[in-house]
Scaffold this motif. Sequence first.
Motif, PDB file in Angstrom:
ATOM      1  N   SER A   3      42.721 -16.772 -36.770  1.00  0.00           N
ATOM      2  CA  SER A   3      41.804 -15.807 -36.155  1.00  0.00           C
ATOM      3  C   SER A   3      42.129 -14.395 -36.631  1.00  0.00           C
ATOM      4  N   SER A   4      41.094 -13.564 -36.830  1.00  0.00           N
ATOM      5  CA  SER A   4      41.318 -12.158 -37.173  1.00  0.00           C
ATOM      6  C   SER A   4      41.689 -11.395 -35.901  1.00  0.00           C
ATOM      7  N   ILE A   5      42.663 -10.502 -36.020  1.00  0.00           N
ATOM      8  CA  ILE A   5      43.250  -9.836 -34.848  1.00  0.00           C
ATOM      9  C   ILE A   5      43.387  -8.341 -35.096  1.00  0.00           C
ATOM     10  N   ILE A   6      43.109  -7.528 -34.067  1.00  0.00           N
ATOM     11  CA  ILE A   6      43.563  -6.128 -34.080  1.00  0.00           C
ATOM     12  C   ILE A   6      44.465  -5.953 -32.851  1.00  0.00           C
ATOM     13  N   ILE A   7      45.425  -5.034 -32.930  1.00  0.00           N
ATOM     14  CA  ILE A   7      46.320  -4.794 -31.803  1.00  0.00           C
ATOM     15  C   ILE A   7      46.380  -3.295 -31.503  1.00  0.00           C
ATOM     16  N   ALA A   8      46.589  -2.958 -30.241  1.00  0.00           N
ATOM     17  CA  ALA A   8      46.668  -1.548 -29.846  1.00  0.00           C
ATOM     18  C   ALA A   8      47.669  -1.375 -28.716  1.00  0.00           C
ATOM     19  N   ASP A   9      48.563  -0.406 -28.881  1.00  0.00           N
ATOM     20  CA  ASP A   9      49.559  -0.090 -27.852  1.00  0.00           C
ATOM     21  C   ASP A   9      50.053   1.326 -28.108  1.00  0.00           C
ATOM     22  N   ASP A  10      50.199   2.124 -27.056  1.00  0.00           N
ATOM     23  CA  ASP A  10      50.637   3.510 -27.274  1.00  0.00           C
ATOM     24  C   ASP A  10      52.156   3.648 -27.313  1.00  0.00           C
ATOM     25  N   HIS A  11      52.888   2.534 -27.214  1.00  0.00           N
ATOM     26  CA  HIS A  11      54.339   2.565 -27.389  1.00  0.00           C
ATOM     27  C   HIS A  11      54.643   2.127 -28.820  1.00  0.00           C
ATOM     28  N   PRO A  12      55.071   3.039 -29.695  1.00  0.00           N
ATOM     29  CA  PRO A  12      55.263   2.709 -31.123  1.00  0.00           C
ATOM     30  C   PRO A  12      56.174   1.511 -31.367  1.00  0.00           C
ATOM     31  N   LEU A  13      57.261   1.408 -30.597  1.00  0.00           N
ATOM     32  CA  LEU A  13      58.199   0.304 -30.818  1.00  0.00           C
ATOM     33  C   LEU A  13      57.573  -1.038 -30.462  1.00  0.00           C
ATOM     34  N   ILE A  14      56.839  -1.075 -29.349  1.00  0.00           N
ATOM     35  CA  ILE A  14      56.185  -2.322 -28.938  1.00  0.00           C
ATOM     36  C   ILE A  14      55.108  -2.698 -29.957  1.00  0.00           C
ATOM     37  N   LEU A  15      54.333  -1.695 -30.393  1.00  0.00           N
ATOM     38  CA  LEU A  15      53.271  -1.942 -31.376  1.00  0.00           C
ATOM     39  C   LEU A  15      53.862  -2.486 -32.678  1.00  0.00           C
ATOM     40  N   LYS A  16      54.926  -1.837 -33.150  1.00  0.00           N
ATOM     41  CA  LYS A  16      55.551  -2.271 -34.410  1.00  0.00           C
ATOM     42  C   LYS A  16      56.147  -3.665 -34.256  1.00  0.00           C
ATOM     43  N   LEU A  23      52.626 -10.668 -38.206  1.00  0.00           N
ATOM     44  CA  LEU A  23      52.548 -10.758 -39.666  1.00  0.00           C
ATOM     45  C   LEU A  23      53.560 -11.776 -40.201  1.00  0.00           C
ATOM     46  N   GLU A  24      54.746 -11.773 -39.606  1.00  0.00           N
ATOM     47  CA  GLU A  24      55.787 -12.728 -40.005  1.00  0.00           C
ATOM     48  C   GLU A  24      55.326 -14.164 -39.763  1.00  0.00           C
ATOM     49  N   LYS A  25      54.559 -14.336 -38.699  1.00  0.00           N
ATOM     50  CA  LYS A  25      54.043 -15.675 -38.362  1.00  0.00           C
ATOM     51  C   LYS A  25      52.744 -15.981 -39.105  1.00  0.00           C
ATOM     52  N   LYS A  26      52.389 -15.103 -40.053  1.00  0.00           N
ATOM     53  CA  LYS A  26      51.220 -15.288 -40.924  1.00  0.00           C
ATOM     54  C   LYS A  26      49.881 -15.179 -40.195  1.00  0.00           C
ATOM     55  N   TYR A  27      49.846 -14.391 -39.117  1.00  0.00           N
ATOM     56  CA  TYR A  27      48.563 -14.152 -38.448  1.00  0.00           C
ATOM     57  C   TYR A  27      47.778 -13.100 -39.226  1.00  0.00           C
ATOM     58  N   ASN A  28      46.457 -13.171 -39.106  1.00  0.00           N
ATOM     59  CA  ASN A  28      45.567 -12.281 -39.848  1.00  0.00           C
ATOM     60  C   ASN A  28      45.346 -10.990 -39.060  1.00  0.00           C
ATOM     61  N   VAL A  29      46.354 -10.094 -39.095  1.00  0.00           N
ATOM     62  CA  VAL A  29      46.255  -8.813 -38.384  1.00  0.00           C
ATOM     63  C   VAL A  29      45.510  -7.814 -39.269  1.00  0.00           C
ATOM     64  N   LEU A  30      44.342  -7.381 -38.824  1.00  0.00           N
ATOM     65  CA  LEU A  30      43.498  -6.504 -39.634  1.00  0.00           C
ATOM     66  C   LEU A  30      43.919  -5.043 -39.559  1.00  0.00           C
ATOM     67  N   ALA A  31      44.299  -4.601 -38.357  1.00  0.00           N
ATOM     68  CA  ALA A  31      44.628  -3.181 -38.157  1.00  0.00           C
ATOM     69  C   ALA A  31      45.279  -3.006 -36.795  1.00  0.00           C
ATOM     70  N   SER A  32      45.843  -1.802 -36.575  1.00  0.00           N
ATOM     71  CA  SER A  32      46.442  -1.505 -35.272  1.00  0.00           C
ATOM     72  C   SER A  32      46.104  -0.077 -34.875  1.00  0.00           C
ATOM     73  N   ALA A  33      46.215   0.214 -33.573  1.00  0.00           N
ATOM     74  CA  ALA A  33      45.879   1.541 -33.047  1.00  0.00           C
ATOM     75  C   ALA A  33      46.869   1.928 -31.959  1.00  0.00           C
ATOM     76  N   VAL A  34      46.981   3.256 -31.723  1.00  0.00           N
ATOM     77  CA  VAL A  34      47.925   3.740 -30.709  1.00  0.00           C
ATOM     78  C   VAL A  34      47.205   4.315 -29.484  1.00  0.00           C
ATOM     79  N   ILE A  52      44.223  -7.586 -29.117  1.00  0.00           N
ATOM     80  CA  ILE A  52      45.369  -7.570 -28.204  1.00  0.00           C
ATOM     81  C   ILE A  52      45.611  -6.122 -27.803  1.00  0.00           C
ATOM     82  N   LEU A  53      45.382  -5.810 -26.536  1.00  0.00           N
ATOM     83  CA  LEU A  53      45.371  -4.411 -26.087  1.00  0.00           C
ATOM     84  C   LEU A  53      46.356  -4.164 -24.944  1.00  0.00           C
ATOM     85  N   ASP A  54      47.067  -3.047 -25.040  1.00  0.00           N
ATOM     86  CA  ASP A  54      47.855  -2.574 -23.904  1.00  0.00           C
ATOM     87  C   ASP A  54      46.874  -2.153 -22.796  1.00  0.00           C
TER      88      ASP A  54
END
Length: 208
Positions: A3-16, A23-34, A52-54
């Motif tokens: 599945s294509s995924i975007i993720i967003a979290d305003d905590h940089p460490l959690i987001l990273k 990505l390590e698990k080979k998921y299709n992460v398209l982009a991320s936001a803070v 996946i959103l905070d």
Amino acid sequence: MQSSIIIADDHPLILKGLNDFLLEKKYNVLASAVNGKDALELIETHKPEIAILDIQMPYYTGLEIAEKCKALNYQTKIVLITFEKDEAIYNQAKSLGVYGYVLKEFALAEIEHCIETVSKDIPYFSQELLSSLEVEDAPKEFETLTPTEIEVLKHISENKTAKEIGNLMFISFRTVEKHKSNIHKKLNITPTKYSLLFWAKENKNHLM
């Protein structure tokens, strides 16, 4: 096909951490936001299958994004990650058609299972969250259910589809649907797509 995924979290460490893990698990992460504004723009631009959103973010919260996506009839499935074990927030998430609710302290342990479940068009709510909600006694209508109907509910609580339940119980798909219809009536539950799933998960302790 992942599945294509975007993720967003305003905590940089959690987001990273989440981004690197997926990505390590080979998921299709398209982009991320803070923040929520950028997250909504990513959903509008990429139309990912899963976002996946905070819950708490600047500009828009995860719940506000879910509300906007529902109003705009976007097909992206919203998964919320949060530290909140709040019944009101959980109920709001359900009412907005949110597909997943994962607690941050268990995020890396649960997110794969959550994505896998949501990809099959089945909502996933952290069992730790459901266990922390106020557990009430089973409604008196529960006593009207037959052992077979209780078994059907138990399988539903384990994310089994009607076809899978039929195979496990050696009954037809149509018979499973008939049982589900009877359960809706007996428990006085409005028959929506996931109403029995939520009821079964929230009352899992009564199905043992």
